[in-house]
Design an enzyme around this catalytic site. Sequence first.
Site, PDB file in Angstrom:
ATOM      1  N   SER A 187       0.637  -1.152   0.001  1.00  0.00           N
ATOM      2  CA  SER A 187      -0.099  -0.172   0.030  1.00  0.00           C
ATOM      3  C   SER A 187       0.776   1.396  -0.055  1.00  0.00           C
ATOM      4  CB  SER A 187      -1.083   0.056   1.104  1.00  0.00           C
ATOM      5  OG  SER A 187      -0.489   0.102   2.384  1.00  0.00           O
ATOM      6  N   ARG A 189      22.394 -15.024   2.216  1.00  0.00           N
ATOM      7  CA  ARG A 189      22.046 -13.824   2.127  1.00  0.00           C
ATOM      8  C   ARG A 189      22.922 -12.816   1.188  1.00  0.00           C
ATOM      9  NH1 ARG A 189      18.368 -12.008   5.586  1.00  0.00           N
ATOM     10  NH2 ARG A 189      18.183 -13.122   7.432  1.00  0.00           N
ATOM     11  N   ILE A 215      16.176  -8.677   5.725  1.00  0.00           N
ATOM     12  CA  ILE A 215      17.513  -8.112   6.580  1.00  0.00           C
ATOM     13  C   ILE A 215      18.635  -7.872   5.431  1.00  0.00           C
ATOM     14  CG2 ILE A 215      19.282  -8.320   8.231  1.00  0.00           C
ATOM     15  CD1 ILE A 215      17.249  -9.563  10.151  1.00  0.00           C
ATOM     16  N   LEU A 216      19.130  -6.814   5.451  1.00  0.00           N
ATOM     17  CA  LEU A 216      19.982  -6.598   4.303  1.00  0.00           C
ATOM     18  C   LEU A 216      21.518  -6.645   4.362  1.00  0.00           C
ATOM     19  CD1 LEU A 216      18.022  -3.564   2.644  1.00  0.00           C
ATOM     20  CD2 LEU A 216      17.928  -5.810   1.770  1.00  0.00           C
ATOM     21  N   HIS A 220       9.380   2.595   8.577  1.00  0.00           N
ATOM     22  CA  HIS A 220       9.227   1.794   9.733  1.00  0.00           C
ATOM     23  C   HIS A 220       8.251   2.084  10.546  1.00  0.00           C
ATOM     24  CE1 HIS A 220      10.494  -1.312  12.790  1.00  0.00           C
ATOM     25  NE2 HIS A 220      10.362  -0.273  13.672  1.00  0.00           N
ATOM     26  N   LEU A 275      19.746  -2.497  11.500  1.00  0.00           N
ATOM     27  CA  LEU A 275      18.278  -2.717  11.252  1.00  0.00           C
ATOM     28  C   LEU A 275      17.621  -1.415  11.612  1.00  0.00           C
ATOM     29  CD1 LEU A 275      16.327  -4.646   9.864  1.00  0.00           C
ATOM     30  CD2 LEU A 275      15.970  -5.362  12.231  1.00  0.00           C
TER      31      LEU A 275
END
Length: 208
Positions: free
Chosen positions: A13, A65, A92-93, A109, A144
């Site tokens: 959204s 990852r 998580i990057l 966030h 994060l």
Amino acid sequence: MKNIVILISGRGSNMEAIVRACADEGWPAQVSAVISNRADAQGLTFAREQGIATAVLDHKGFVSREAFDAELARRIDGFAADVVVLAGFMRILTDGFVARYEGRMVNVHPSLLPAFTGLNTHRRAIEAGCKLAGATVHFVTPTLDHGPIIAQAVVPVLAGDTPETLGARVLEREHVMYPRAVGSLVRGELRMVGGVVTHALGESQLLL
Ligand code: GAR
């Protein structure tokens, strides 16, 4: 014309709000792609209907990852992204990925950072007895849900609120704040001094 690539994992959204604002407000930018790590992300349908390129990159198909992020970066760069927008992208990057897009990757966030990083933010805000809650748009850094704060939206926590009712109140504000923040970024209106972001038109642009 700047290229915006939006990453989603689900409903999308916020992505939808950004796509609409970009077109309606005539930003010097276009949403050139929407990439999801889940094939069943609802937001992909809206993006396809708008004629926006979409891609699905399922993280489960990668051994690490690092391998996933390397392929994700390859896809993003394939769309010549100037700005990368995380819109409910629940991954998580890696530090390398974050460094590649430093200063041009943003996230929303659902809390007033630095409070309540991580998950279940609305339940935790209610349980903590917070009288105010909200959401934050920030530049993405390796830690994060940290990084220089671009904008914040504040809502009251009302008696009898559940995580769902509070979440809905916050989400409505996200849909106003996130497009405004990304619009400011692509128009070059944001300044950063000592890790603090200001807006060329004044701080009222950054607070809802
Ligand atoms: C939004 O509430 C966003 O703040 C949150 O996920 C939701 C995505 O909704 N993001 C995070 O929790 C990231 N840590 P959407 O897919 O409808 O935009």
